[in-house]
Design an enzyme around this catalytic site. Structure first.
Site, PDB file in Angstrom:
ATOM      1  N   ASP A 117      39.021  43.135  47.437  1.00 35.15           N
ATOM      2  CA  ASP A 117      38.979  41.713  47.126  1.00 35.15           C
ATOM      3  C   ASP A 117      40.249  41.152  47.574  1.00 35.15           C
ATOM      4  O   ASP A 117      41.399  41.857  47.653  1.00 35.15           O
ATOM      5  CB  ASP A 117      38.501  41.413  45.864  1.00 35.15           C
ATOM      6  CG  ASP A 117      39.362  41.729  44.673  1.00 35.15           C
ATOM      7  OD1 ASP A 117      39.857  42.979  45.063  1.00 35.15           O
ATOM      8  OD2 ASP A 117      39.462  41.217  43.756  1.00 35.15           O
ATOM      9  N   GLU A 172      39.700  43.689  41.820  1.00 34.71           N
ATOM     10  CA  GLU A 172      41.068  43.685  41.191  1.00 34.71           C
ATOM     11  C   GLU A 172      41.919  42.555  40.758  1.00 34.71           C
ATOM     12  O   GLU A 172      42.473  42.390  39.856  1.00 34.71           O
ATOM     13  CB  GLU A 172      42.086  44.441  42.183  1.00 34.71           C
ATOM     14  CG  GLU A 172      43.250  45.060  41.480  1.00 34.71           C
ATOM     15  CD  GLU A 172      44.663  44.119  41.375  1.00 34.71           C
ATOM     16  OE1 GLU A 172      45.495  44.368  40.954  1.00 34.71           O
ATOM     17  OE2 GLU A 172      44.464  43.001  42.297  1.00 34.71           O
TER      18      GLU A 172
END
Ligand SMILES: *[C@@H]1O[C@H](CO)[C@@H](O)[C@H](O)[C@H]1NC(C)=O
Ligand SMILES: *[C@@H]1O[C@H](CO)[C@@H](O)[C@H](O)[C@H]1NC(C)=O
Ligand SMILES: *[C@@H]1O[C@H](CO)[C@@H](O)[C@H](O)[C@H]1NC(C)=O
Ligand SMILES: *[C@@H]1O[C@H](CO)[C@@H](O)[C@H](O)[C@H]1NC(C)=O
Length: 582
Positions: free
Chosen positions: A179, A251
């Site tokens: 991400d 994350e």
């Protein structure tokens, strides 16, 4: 790196490389990741040796106690098998850059409001890019997908398992996240190239876009390394130990759905608790401390806790107020906390000491005071050095202490009514030398005199176990009460620190030797430890190995990576896998 926990790295160790400075339009806010392979966060289990953090003299030139910054030799993978210079040709570089560009074009963005969406609603359109990303990887890396076992964890995260010859050997875990942080719409026009175009600037050898540094280059770089190894050996390369590639999908919003689930899987389904030899994640970049070129490997992370401080007092009409209202007591409590900050410390456990030691040992013009202090740590040098470093700037100071910041306050509704409940949230980043319990103790020591003086009860919930009361003070004639508790669930202990120079750890030595092999130029790079002030996904992995570390990065406008650095990064992962196996 998680936005919530991000603060800038200390200036001294976070310098944009000279070559980049020349290339870049100075007006632009641009941060270069010189080579993300230097951007590593390691988590090393000492293999074969005990960790010796203090005490034993392990050699070195200056008579340190335990640590030194001697460098291990460059570690060259067995060249009779494969030859780096054949592997990393210009053609390879062009293909790899193209694939990274394609990866950037898939908008795998984590928004803060996505925390609750996974996995309840697998079809949520916000997550479609993640599924497209999986399909893209499958296409782009056919050999990886033929020879490694891919497991989708919690719908959007990926765990690749590469079966080694020797299943008893300590595994290697290479982490990254798929991400990226969002691009603020109002900053779109500040980007030189569209953030999701993956623009390749051939002339300057740069690749632009959100995630170029943080951390699509790591995801793709790791896969490129494995694909290249398999490609060069007709798919015959088999590592010695098992190797896991772990790519979380959230994350940037703390990794509770991604990394946490992957870690659980590794720990409970694969039985790897305490068995992993080396975990490598994103970390800080190359830096320059005067004449020393330092590749800093994050070996420690600060802890974290948001403490809520609630003051409850009797309500009433403002025409007949007591001397202090709940807001007044809150002000007194905050003032007491701010006037008694946490101590500045620099124990052997603090990676900053390691970085400074490397500077003192390897700089030809090292500051004589720092050299003296390093050689006389236990003879008065330590506190003086800590004080001097803390004076440098707020970033360095923050690495040497527990910080506190009263960030949110709420209470009071009406101008003619006394506020019955006032709550302040104080953010803490806990020093590596302290703990959740230590932070709780400090708060107690500061607030108890306030409570006694003003006839307030004081109750503190245990920071490391919010089910329990940690401290209680009560008097029958109390006019109100102060309650302190970890807000938003539990806090996070400082990471146990990883072995570094001088610890005789196989994990560190393989890592350092590989960095020398890949990155040493005419001048040797000094590899040393450093600390990450924020927290990355590794926090979820602590149960797997003995110790963790650190990171840097790029959440701003104009994120880019040098293609040359990217290729170096691929080579780094490639050689690390081979060196770990040998
Ligand atoms: C290096 O590779 C050669 C050929 O495959 C092999 O004979 C040798 O044992 C290897 N050496 C090491 C240290 O792995
Ligand atoms: C690697 O390959 C290149 C190009 O074929 C060759 O010049 C070089 O000598 C090789 N290096 C080693 C260590 O075999
Ligand atoms: C989440 O936030 C983003 C960006 O602010 C917004 O575009 C999106 O609509 C939000 N999604 C939900 C489900 O609230
Ligand atoms: C304060 O603590 C005492 C002793 O536990 C208790 O009797 C009293 O009710 C408390 N007062 C308030 C305002 O909480």
């Amino acid at each position: 790196m998680n936005k919530k926990h991000e603060i800038l790295l200390p200036r001294a160790i976070h310098a944009v490389p000279e070559t980049d400075k020349r290339k870049l339009n100075k007006q632009k806010v641009a941060i270069a990741l010189l080579a993300l392979s230097a951007a590593i966060f390691v988590w090393i289990r000492p293999v074969a040796y005990g960790v010796q953090k203090t005490g034993t003299f392990l050699g070195g030139t200056t008579g340190f106690t335990g640590y030194h910054c001697n460098q291990v030799p460059s570690l060259v993978p067995n060249s009779s098998r494969l030859n780096d210079s054949q592997l990393f040709s210009p053609k390879f570089a062009a293909t790899a850059a193209k694939r990274l560009s394609q990866a950037i074009q898939i908008q795998t963005v984590s928004f803060d409001n996505m925390t609750d969406l996974v996995p309840a609603n697998p079809d949520a359109s916000v997550h479609l890019p993640f599924l497209r990303f999986h399909a893209f990887l499958e296409n782009a890396f056919p050999l990886v997908h033929r020879h490694l076992f891919r497991r989708v964890i919690n719908k959007y995260s990926l765990l690749y398992s590469w079966q080694g010859v020797n299943s008893d050997a300590a595994p290697l875990v290479l982490m990254a996240h798929i991400d990226v942080v969002p691009v603020l719409p109002e900053t779109l026009n500040q980007w030189t190239h569209d953030p999701f175009s993956g623009f390749i600037d051939k002339e300057n050898g740069l690749l632009w876009g959100r995630g170029a540094g943080d951390t699509k280059a790591t995801v793709l770089g790791t896969l490129e390394a494995v694909e290249a190894l398999l490609g060069a050996t007709d798919g015959k390369y088999v590592p010695n130990s098992n190797i896991y590639l772990a790519f979380g999908h959230d994350e940037e919003i703390s990794g509770y759905q991604g990394a946490k689930s992957i870690a659980k899987y590794l720990q409970y389904n694969l039985g790897l608790a305490g068995k992993v030899g080396l975990i490598v994640d994103e970390g800080p970049a190359f830096g320059q401390i005067e004449d020393v070129r330092l590749a800093t490997v994050g070996t420690g992370e600060k802890g974290y806790v948001d403490a809520s401080l609630t003051i409850e007092t009797k309500g009433g009409h403002s025409s007949v107020p007591p001397k202090h209202t709940g807001i007044g007591y809150s002000a007194l409590a905050i003032a007491a906390l701010e006037s008694q900050p946490y101590p500045t410390t620099l124990s052997d456990n603090n990676p900053v000491l390691g970085a400074v030691r490397c500077y003192a040992q390897h700089s030809k013009k090292a500051d004589p005071f720092i050299k003296w202090a390093i050689e006389n740590l236990n003879h008065g040098g330590r506190q003086l050095l800590a004080a001097k470093l803390a004076e440098r700037d707020v970033f360095m100071a923050a690495l040497l202490t527990t910080t506190q910041a009263a960030d949110i306050i709420s209470g009071g509704l009406k101008v003619n009514a006394l506020p019955e409940k006032v709550t302040t949230i104080i953010n803490h980043r806990i020093a590596v030398d302290s703990s959740l319990a230590g932070t709780q103790e400090h708060i107690k020591n500061v607030l108890l005199p306030v409570a006694i003086l003003h006839k307030l009860n004081l109750t503190i919930t245990q920071f490391d176990d919010p089910e329990k009361i940690g401290f209680e003070y009560g008097i029958t004639e109390a006019v109100g009460k102060i309650s302190v508790a970890p807000a938003f669930g539990q806090g996070l202990e400082p990471a146990p620190s990883s072995p570094a120079n001088g610890d005789e750890s196989r994990g560190w030595d393989v890592l350092e030797g590989t960095i020398h092999h890949v990155f040493d130029g005419k001048e040797q790079i000094i590899v040393g430890p450093n600390m990450m002030p924020g927290n990355t996904d590794t926090r979820h992995y602590w149960g797997l190995s003995k110790t963790p570390t650190n990171g840097n990065n790029v959440h701003t406008v104009d994120e880019y990576i040098e293609i040359g650095s990217y290729i170096k990064a691929i080579q780094f992962y490639h050689d690390l896998i081979r060196n770990w196996s040998e």
